[in-house]
Design an enzyme around this catalytic site. Structure first.
Site, PDB file in Angstrom:
ATOM      1  N   TYR A 281       0.836  -1.203   0.000  1.00 33.01           N
ATOM      2  CA  TYR A 281       0.000   0.000   0.000  1.00 33.01           C
ATOM      3  C   TYR A 281       0.873   1.257   0.000  1.00 33.01           C
ATOM      4  O   TYR A 281       0.646   2.180  -0.772  1.00 33.01           O
ATOM      5  CB  TYR A 281      -0.923   0.022   1.228  1.00 33.01           C
ATOM      6  CG  TYR A 281      -1.991  -1.047   1.213  1.00 33.01           C
ATOM      7  CD1 TYR A 281      -3.223  -0.819   0.602  1.00 33.01           C
ATOM      8  CD2 TYR A 281      -1.784  -2.281   1.821  1.00 33.01           C
ATOM      9  CE1 TYR A 281      -4.213  -1.792   0.608  1.00 33.01           C
ATOM     10  CE2 TYR A 281      -2.768  -3.258   1.824  1.00 33.01           C
ATOM     11  CZ  TYR A 281      -3.979  -3.008   1.216  1.00 33.01           C
ATOM     12  OH  TYR A 281      -4.960  -3.971   1.207  1.00 33.01           O
TER      13      TYR A 281
ATOM     14  N   ASN B 111     -12.550   0.332  -5.637  1.00 34.49           N
ATOM     15  CA  ASN B 111     -12.211  -0.010  -7.022  1.00 34.49           C
ATOM     16  C   ASN B 111     -13.447  -0.560  -7.744  1.00 34.49           C
ATOM     17  O   ASN B 111     -13.954  -1.618  -7.378  1.00 34.49           O
ATOM     18  CB  ASN B 111     -11.087  -1.057  -7.029  1.00 34.49           C
ATOM     19  CG  ASN B 111     -10.680  -1.504  -8.418  1.00 34.49           C
ATOM     20  OD1 ASN B 111     -11.138  -0.974  -9.421  1.00 34.49           O
ATOM     21  ND2 ASN B 111      -9.802  -2.491  -8.457  1.00 34.49           N
TER      22      ASN B 111
ATOM     23  N   CYS C  88      -6.614  -4.925  -7.771  1.00 34.13           N
ATOM     24  CA  CYS C  88      -6.420  -4.529  -6.373  1.00 34.13           C
ATOM     25  C   CYS C  88      -6.039  -5.722  -5.491  1.00 34.13           C
ATOM     26  O   CYS C  88      -5.497  -5.523  -4.401  1.00 34.13           O
ATOM     27  CB  CYS C  88      -7.649  -3.810  -5.836  1.00 34.13           C
ATOM     28  SG  CYS C  88      -9.202  -4.664  -6.070  1.00 34.13           S
ATOM     29  N   HIS C  89      -6.255  -6.953  -5.977  1.00 35.24           N
ATOM     30  CA  HIS C  89      -5.825  -8.126  -5.214  1.00 35.24           C
ATOM     31  C   HIS C  89      -4.297  -8.204  -5.120  1.00 35.24           C
ATOM     32  O   HIS C  89      -3.777  -8.910  -4.255  1.00 35.24           O
ATOM     33  CB  HIS C  89      -6.388  -9.419  -5.834  1.00 35.24           C
ATOM     34  CG  HIS C  89      -5.993  -9.657  -7.246  1.00 35.24           C
ATOM     35  ND1 HIS C  89      -6.649  -9.059  -8.312  1.00 35.24           N
ATOM     36  CD2 HIS C  89      -4.998 -10.407  -7.783  1.00 35.24           C
ATOM     37  CE1 HIS C  89      -6.078  -9.455  -9.437  1.00 35.24           C
ATOM     38  NE2 HIS C  89      -5.068 -10.255  -9.151  1.00 35.24           N
TER      39      HIS C  89
ATOM     40  N   GLU D   4      -2.276 -16.474  -9.895  1.00 38.33           N
ATOM     41  CA  GLU D   4      -1.144 -15.768 -10.486  1.00 38.33           C
ATOM     42  C   GLU D   4       0.200 -16.284  -9.996  1.00 38.33           C
ATOM     43  O   GLU D   4       1.244 -15.751 -10.368  1.00 38.33           O
ATOM     44  CB  GLU D   4      -1.282 -14.269 -10.214  1.00 38.33           C
ATOM     45  CG  GLU D   4      -2.499 -13.665 -10.904  1.00 38.33           C
ATOM     46  CD  GLU D   4      -2.560 -12.155 -10.805  1.00 38.33           C
ATOM     47  OE1 GLU D   4      -1.559 -11.523 -10.392  1.00 38.33           O
ATOM     48  OE2 GLU D   4      -3.612 -11.593 -11.148  1.00 38.33           O
TER      49      GLU D   4
END
Length: 181
Positions: free
Chosen positions: A115, A138, A146-147, A173
């Site tokens: 962040y 978002n 945003c993950h 991912e």
């Protein structure tokens, strides 16, 4: 913006993380909503109606949604690493929009950012909490990833779709191990 650009077409599509409500205007994809069962869907459509000033129209087979649906399916199948969709940023503004645009362009698939680091990238190094607020608002999660924003100590941080959904996306991912069960 003319009324055709502002009118939204929507559809609910299945995904590995549950049903997603996708909405698009003539400008591009404007909204992705997690867990889009009937109560969530009705609330989301009411918010879109208010924010866009037009009634969202359910359009299965919508030309506006065909490419977002195709790219999301490819992403969940592990074959798409970068979304190349036109986005309608009209549901966000100011600092939030600036942070979300940096996130979309500067934090690639399979990576994470803190962040505070994301705040520094947009020239506001002390604004980690404001970055968290931007992530929470978002309108385009998954597509604007945003993950991929985590706490500096390695914690997951929060997530509007729930922490289990965030874990699933990060595992997809390759950032986290796949769950055992």
């Amino acid at each position: 913006m003319n009324s055709d650009e502002q009118s939204a077409e929507w559809s609910v599509v299945p995904s590995d993380i549950g049903p997603l409500l996708l909405a698009a205007t003539g400008t591009g994809l404007v909204s992705v909503i997690f867990h889009a069962g009937p109560p969530v869907r009705e609330k989301a459509l009411g918010q879109l109606r208010t924010r866009l000033g037009a009634e969202p129209v359910q359009t299965p087979g919508s030309a506006r949604l065909a490419e977002p649906i195709r790219q999301l399916a490819a992403y969940f199948a592990g074959g798409l690493k970068e979304f190349t969709l036109p986005l309608d940023w009209s549901l966000t503004s100011g600092f939030h929009r600036e942070v979300l645009r940096e996130l979309a362009s500067g934090v690639p698939y399979g990576t994470v950012v803190g962040y505070g680091d994301l705040a520094a990238r947009v020239g506001q190094p002390g604004a980690a909490q404001a970055v968290g607020a931007a992530m929470g608002s978002n309108p385009l999660p998954v597509v604007v990833p945003c993950h991929r924003v985590v706490e500096s100590d390695g914690g997951l941080g929060g997530f509007g779709g729930g922490l289990e959904t965030k874990r699933q996306l990060l595992a997809l991912e390759g950032v986290l191990p796949q769950p055992l069960f």
